[in-house]
Scaffold this motif. Structure first.
Motif, short mmCIF file in Angstrom:
data_model
loop_
_atom_site.label_atom_id
_atom_site.label_comp_id
_atom_site.label_asym_id
_atom_site.label_seq_id
_atom_site.Cartn_x
_atom_site.Cartn_y
_atom_site.Cartn_z
N ARG A 139 1.50 -12.57 -4.65
CA ARG A 139 2.89 -12.42 -5.05
C ARG A 139 3.76 -13.61 -4.70
O ARG A 139 4.69 -13.94 -5.41
CB ARG A 139 3.51 -11.18 -4.40
CG ARG A 139 3.31 -9.96 -5.22
CD ARG A 139 4.17 -8.84 -4.69
NE ARG A 139 3.26 -7.74 -4.40
CZ ARG A 139 3.33 -6.93 -3.38
NH1 ARG A 139 4.28 -7.07 -2.49
NH2 ARG A 139 2.47 -5.98 -3.22
N ASP A 140 3.51 -14.22 -3.57
CA ASP A 140 4.37 -15.30 -3.10
C ASP A 140 3.52 -16.54 -2.87
O ASP A 140 2.39 -16.45 -2.44
CB ASP A 140 5.04 -14.88 -1.78
CG ASP A 140 6.26 -15.71 -1.45
OD1 ASP A 140 6.34 -16.85 -1.93
OD2 ASP A 140 7.12 -15.20 -0.73
N LEU A 141 4.05 -17.69 -3.14
CA LEU A 141 3.27 -18.92 -3.02
C LEU A 141 3.63 -19.75 -1.79
O LEU A 141 3.05 -20.80 -1.57
CB LEU A 141 3.41 -19.76 -4.29
CG LEU A 141 2.86 -19.10 -5.55
CD1 LEU A 141 3.06 -20.02 -6.75
CD2 LEU A 141 1.39 -18.76 -5.39
N GLU A 142 4.55 -19.28 -0.97
CA GLU A 142 4.87 -20.01 0.25
C GLU A 142 3.79 -19.73 1.28
O GLU A 142 3.49 -18.58 1.59
CB GLU A 142 6.23 -19.59 0.79
CG GLU A 142 7.38 -20.03 -0.10
CD GLU A 142 8.71 -19.66 0.52
OE1 GLU A 142 8.85 -19.84 1.76
OE2 GLU A 142 9.59 -19.22 -0.22
N LEU A 143 3.18 -20.79 1.80
CA LEU A 143 2.03 -20.66 2.68
C LEU A 143 2.25 -19.74 3.88
O LEU A 143 1.43 -18.84 4.13
CB LEU A 143 1.54 -22.04 3.14
CG LEU A 143 0.25 -22.02 3.97
CD1 LEU A 143 -0.90 -21.40 3.18
CD2 LEU A 143 -0.09 -23.41 4.43
N PRO A 144 3.34 -19.88 4.64
CA PRO A 144 3.53 -18.98 5.79
C PRO A 144 3.59 -17.51 5.38
O PRO A 144 3.05 -16.64 6.06
CB PRO A 144 4.85 -19.43 6.41
CG PRO A 144 5.03 -20.84 5.94
CD PRO A 144 4.40 -20.91 4.58
N VAL A 145 4.23 -17.23 4.26
CA VAL A 145 4.35 -15.85 3.79
C VAL A 145 2.98 -15.32 3.37
O VAL A 145 2.59 -14.19 3.70
CB VAL A 145 5.35 -15.76 2.61
CG1 VAL A 145 5.38 -14.36 2.02
CG2 VAL A 145 6.74 -16.18 3.07
N VAL A 146 2.23 -16.14 2.65
CA VAL A 146 0.89 -15.73 2.19
C VAL A 146 -0.03 -15.48 3.39
O VAL A 146 -0.74 -14.48 3.44
CB VAL A 146 0.28 -16.78 1.24
CG1 VAL A 146 -1.18 -16.49 0.95
CG2 VAL A 146 1.07 -16.84 -0.06
N LEU A 147 -0.01 -16.38 4.37
CA LEU A 147 -0.87 -16.22 5.54
C LEU A 147 -0.51 -14.97 6.34
O LEU A 147 -1.38 -14.23 6.78
CB LEU A 147 -0.81 -17.47 6.42
CG LEU A 147 -1.39 -18.74 5.81
CD1 LEU A 147 -1.21 -19.91 6.77
CD2 LEU A 147 -2.83 -18.56 5.42
N ARG A 148 0.79 -14.72 6.50
CA ARG A 148 1.21 -13.51 7.21
C ARG A 148 0.76 -12.26 6.45
O ARG A 148 0.28 -11.30 7.02
CB ARG A 148 2.72 -13.48 7.41
CG ARG A 148 3.18 -12.23 8.16
CD ARG A 148 4.63 -12.29 8.53
NE ARG A 148 4.95 -13.39 9.41
CZ ARG A 148 4.74 -13.39 10.74
NH1 ARG A 148 4.21 -12.35 11.31
NH2 ARG A 148 5.08 -14.43 11.47
N ARG A 149 0.88 -12.31 5.13
CA ARG A 149 0.47 -11.18 4.31
C ARG A 149 -1.05 -10.96 4.40
O ARG A 149 -1.51 -9.83 4.46
CB ARG A 149 0.91 -11.39 2.86
CG ARG A 149 0.76 -10.12 2.04
CD ARG A 149 1.37 -10.24 0.67
NE ARG A 149 2.82 -10.38 0.76
CZ ARG A 149 3.52 -11.26 0.07
NH1 ARG A 149 2.93 -12.07 -0.77
NH2 ARG A 149 4.82 -11.33 0.18
N VAL A 150 -1.81 -12.05 4.43
CA VAL A 150 -3.27 -11.93 4.59
C VAL A 150 -3.60 -11.23 5.90
O VAL A 150 -4.42 -10.31 5.95
CB VAL A 150 -3.94 -13.33 4.52
CG1 VAL A 150 -5.38 -13.26 4.99
CG2 VAL A 150 -3.88 -13.87 3.10
N ILE A 151 -2.94 -11.64 6.96
CA ILE A 151 -3.21 -11.06 8.28
C ILE A 151 -2.82 -9.59 8.32
O ILE A 151 -3.60 -8.72 8.74
CB ILE A 151 -2.48 -11.84 9.39
CG1 ILE A 151 -3.05 -13.24 9.49
CG2 ILE A 151 -2.60 -11.11 10.73
CD1 ILE A 151 -2.21 -14.18 10.33
N THR A 152 -1.59 -9.27 7.89
CA THR A 152 -1.14 -7.87 7.96
C THR A 152 -1.95 -6.97 7.03
O THR A 152 -2.23 -5.82 7.37
CB THR A 152 0.36 -7.74 7.65
OG1 THR A 152 0.63 -8.30 6.36
CG2 THR A 152 1.20 -8.45 8.70
#
Length: 82
Positions: A52-65
Motif C-alpha cells: 500500500r505504501d512505498l515509503e521504506l520505513p512504513v513498509v518495513l514497520r508494516r512487514v514487522i507488525t
C-alpha cells in the motif's frame, strides 16, 4: 438381530461408536481446514497491506507488525544487512 439374546445390540452399538469416532475426526479436520483458511487469508491481507505504501520505513514497520500478527508474537524485529 435377535431381540431375545441381545447380540444384535452390541453390533449396533459398535457401529454407532465407529460412526461417532469418524464424525469426530471429520469435525476436527474441518476445524483444521478452517484454521488454515484463516491463516491464508491473513497472509494474503499481509501481502496486500505491504504494497500500500512505498515509503521504506512504513513498509518495513508494516512487514514487522504483519509478521508478528501472523505468528502471534508480542515483539518483532527486522535485521538489514548492508
Amino acid at each position: 438381530m435377535d431381540p431375545e439374546d441381545g447380540s444384535g445390540w452390541a453390533d449396533v452399538s459398535d457401529r454407532s461408536h465407529r460412526i461417532d469416532d469418524e464424525m469426530d475426526r471429520i469435525v476436527e479436520r474441518l476445524r483444521d481446514l478452517a484454521h488454515t483458511q484463516r491463516r491464508f487469508q491473513d497472509l494474503l491481507d499481509a501481502v496486500m497491506s505491504v504494497g500500500r505504501d512505498l515509503e521504506l520505513p512504513v513498509v518495513l514497520r508494516r512487514v514487522i507488525t504483519t509478521a508478528m500478527g501472523l505468528v502471534d508474537a508480542r515483539y518483532g524485529a527486522l535485521g538489514v544487512l548492508s
